[in-house]
Scaffold this motif. Sequence first.
Motif, PDB file in Angstrom:
ATOM      1  N   TYR A  78       0.853  -1.183   0.000  1.00  0.00           N
ATOM      2  CA  TYR A  78       0.000   0.000   0.000  1.00  0.00           C
ATOM      3  C   TYR A  78       0.893   1.238   0.000  1.00  0.00           C
ATOM      4  N   ASP A  99      -7.996  -0.173  -1.957  1.00  0.00           N
ATOM      5  CA  ASP A  99      -8.343   1.122  -2.534  1.00  0.00           C
ATOM      6  C   ASP A  99      -7.884   2.295  -1.669  1.00  0.00           C
ATOM      7  N   VAL A 115      -6.115   4.800  -9.231  1.00  0.00           N
ATOM      8  CA  VAL A 115      -5.789   5.626  -8.065  1.00  0.00           C
ATOM      9  C   VAL A 115      -5.414   7.008  -8.589  1.00  0.00           C
ATOM     10  N   HIS A 121      -2.861   3.058  -2.798  1.00  0.00           N
ATOM     11  CA  HIS A 121      -3.383   1.762  -3.224  1.00  0.00           C
ATOM     12  C   HIS A 121      -2.318   0.693  -3.083  1.00  0.00           C
TER      13      HIS A 121
END
Length: 140
Positions: A78, A99, A115, A121
Amino acid sequence: MKNSHRILVAIATASACIAAQADVFPKESLIKNDRHDVAGGHGTVYGEYAFTRDKALKDQAIKEVSWLRLMPGDSIGYHQHVTNEDVYVIVSGEGVFKDKDGKDKPVKAGDVAIVRKGESHGIANTGKEPLVFVDVISEQ
Protein backbone atom coordinates in the motif's frame (compact mmCIF):
# COMPACT_ATOMS: atom_id res chain seq x y z
CA MET A 1 31.25 -9.56 -37.90
CA LYS A 2 32.46 -8.02 -34.65
CA ASN A 3 32.04 -4.48 -36.01
CA SER A 4 28.47 -5.14 -37.16
CA HIS A 5 27.65 -6.51 -33.71
CA ARG A 6 29.08 -3.34 -32.11
CA ILE A 7 27.04 -1.18 -34.46
CA LEU A 8 23.85 -3.05 -33.56
CA VAL A 9 24.59 -2.67 -29.86
CA ALA A 10 25.25 1.07 -30.35
CA ILE A 11 21.98 1.52 -32.25
CA ALA A 12 20.01 -0.40 -29.61
CA THR A 13 21.59 1.64 -26.83
CA ALA A 14 20.93 4.93 -28.60
CA SER A 15 17.30 4.04 -29.28
CA ALA A 16 16.79 3.16 -25.61
CA CYS A 17 17.87 6.70 -24.71
CA ILE A 18 15.33 8.40 -26.98
CA ALA A 19 12.31 9.91 -25.25
CA ALA A 20 9.09 7.92 -25.43
CA GLN A 21 7.16 8.91 -28.56
CA ALA A 22 3.94 7.75 -30.22
CA ASP A 23 4.85 4.32 -31.45
CA VAL A 24 4.27 0.60 -31.25
CA PHE A 25 6.38 -1.23 -28.70
CA PRO A 26 6.69 -4.88 -29.83
CA LYS A 27 6.73 -7.42 -27.02
CA GLU A 28 10.27 -8.44 -28.01
CA SER A 29 11.51 -4.88 -27.40
CA LEU A 30 9.97 -4.39 -23.95
CA ILE A 31 12.40 -3.58 -21.15
CA LYS A 32 12.47 -6.31 -18.51
CA ASN A 33 12.75 -5.03 -14.95
CA ASP A 34 11.89 -7.29 -12.04
CA ARG A 35 11.59 -5.62 -8.63
CA HIS A 36 11.44 -7.15 -5.17
CA ASP A 37 9.27 -6.20 -2.18
CA VAL A 38 7.82 -3.15 -3.97
CA ALA A 39 6.38 -0.46 -1.66
CA GLY A 40 6.64 -2.81 1.31
CA GLY A 41 4.90 -5.65 -0.50
CA HIS A 42 6.15 -9.22 -0.64
CA GLY A 43 7.80 -11.18 -3.43
CA THR A 44 8.74 -10.18 -6.95
CA VAL A 45 6.95 -7.94 -9.42
CA TYR A 46 7.93 -9.16 -12.89
CA GLY A 47 7.79 -6.20 -15.27
CA GLU A 48 8.05 -5.61 -19.01
CA TYR A 49 8.04 -1.90 -19.86
CA ALA A 50 7.29 -0.11 -23.13
CA PHE A 51 9.17 2.81 -21.56
CA THR A 52 10.01 4.00 -18.08
CA ARG A 53 9.43 7.33 -16.35
CA ASP A 54 12.90 8.64 -17.13
CA LYS A 55 12.13 8.38 -20.89
CA ALA A 56 8.91 10.42 -20.84
CA LEU A 57 9.16 14.12 -21.53
CA LYS A 58 7.87 16.62 -18.99
CA ASP A 59 4.87 17.60 -21.14
CA GLN A 60 3.85 13.97 -21.82
CA ALA A 61 1.04 12.85 -19.50
CA ILE A 62 1.75 9.10 -19.81
CA LYS A 63 4.96 8.50 -17.88
CA GLU A 64 5.19 4.72 -17.86
CA VAL A 65 3.43 1.72 -19.42
CA SER A 66 4.12 -1.87 -18.43
CA TRP A 67 2.91 -5.43 -18.19
CA LEU A 68 3.25 -6.54 -14.57
CA ARG A 69 2.97 -10.03 -13.13
CA LEU A 70 2.61 -11.15 -9.51
CA MET A 71 2.90 -14.80 -8.57
CA PRO A 72 0.45 -16.31 -6.03
CA GLY A 73 0.98 -14.79 -2.60
CA ASP A 74 3.05 -11.85 -3.91
CA SER A 75 2.01 -8.22 -3.58
CA ILE A 76 2.73 -4.55 -4.17
CA GLY A 77 2.42 -2.78 -0.82
CA TYR A 78 0.00 0.00 0.00
CA HIS A 79 1.58 3.27 -1.14
CA GLN A 80 0.61 6.84 -2.02
CA HIS A 81 0.79 8.51 -5.42
CA VAL A 82 1.82 12.04 -4.52
CA THR A 83 2.27 13.55 -7.99
CA ASN A 84 0.89 10.97 -10.42
CA GLU A 85 -2.04 8.67 -11.13
CA ASP A 86 -2.03 4.91 -11.73
CA VAL A 87 -4.30 2.55 -13.65
CA TYR A 88 -4.24 -1.25 -13.44
CA VAL A 89 -6.04 -3.18 -16.20
CA ILE A 90 -6.34 -6.77 -14.98
CA VAL A 91 -5.57 -9.20 -17.81
CA SER A 92 -5.63 -12.56 -16.02
CA GLY A 93 -5.64 -14.08 -12.57
CA GLU A 94 -7.34 -12.96 -9.38
CA GLY A 95 -6.33 -10.69 -6.57
CA VAL A 96 -7.26 -8.03 -4.07
CA PHE A 97 -6.89 -4.32 -4.76
CA LYS A 98 -6.60 -2.15 -1.64
CA ASP A 99 -8.34 1.12 -2.53
CA LYS A 100 -7.81 4.73 -1.42
CA ASP A 101 -9.81 4.08 1.74
CA GLY A 102 -7.77 0.98 2.62
CA LYS A 103 -10.64 -1.35 1.70
CA ASP A 104 -9.88 -4.65 -0.04
CA LYS A 105 -11.74 -5.16 -3.30
CA PRO A 106 -11.50 -8.37 -5.35
CA VAL A 107 -10.19 -8.00 -8.92
CA LYS A 108 -10.19 -10.37 -11.87
CA ALA A 109 -9.61 -10.34 -15.63
CA GLY A 110 -11.33 -7.38 -17.27
CA ASP A 111 -11.41 -5.17 -14.16
CA VAL A 112 -9.84 -1.71 -14.10
CA ALA A 113 -8.53 -0.14 -10.88
CA ILE A 114 -7.58 3.54 -10.69
CA VAL A 115 -5.79 5.63 -8.07
CA ARG A 116 -5.76 9.42 -8.40
CA LYS A 117 -3.08 11.92 -7.39
CA GLY A 118 -2.79 12.05 -3.60
CA GLU A 119 -4.47 8.66 -3.10
CA SER A 120 -2.99 5.33 -2.01
CA HIS A 121 -3.38 1.76 -3.22
CA GLY A 122 -1.86 -1.72 -3.28
CA ILE A 123 -2.53 -5.07 -4.90
CA ALA A 124 -2.00 -8.71 -3.99
CA ASN A 125 -2.33 -11.98 -5.87
CA THR A 126 -4.73 -14.10 -3.82
CA GLY A 127 -5.32 -16.65 -6.57
CA LYS A 128 -3.57 -19.84 -7.67
CA GLU A 129 -2.27 -18.47 -11.00
CA PRO A 130 -0.15 -15.42 -11.90
CA LEU A 131 -1.94 -12.08 -11.63
CA VAL A 132 -1.17 -10.20 -14.86
CA PHE A 133 -2.06 -6.56 -15.38
CA VAL A 134 -1.19 -3.58 -17.52
CA ASP A 135 0.03 -0.61 -15.47
CA VAL A 136 -0.23 2.94 -16.84
CA ILE A 137 1.22 5.81 -14.82
CA SER A 138 0.32 9.37 -15.80
CA GLU A 139 1.12 12.80 -14.45
CA GLN A 140 -0.31 16.23 -15.27
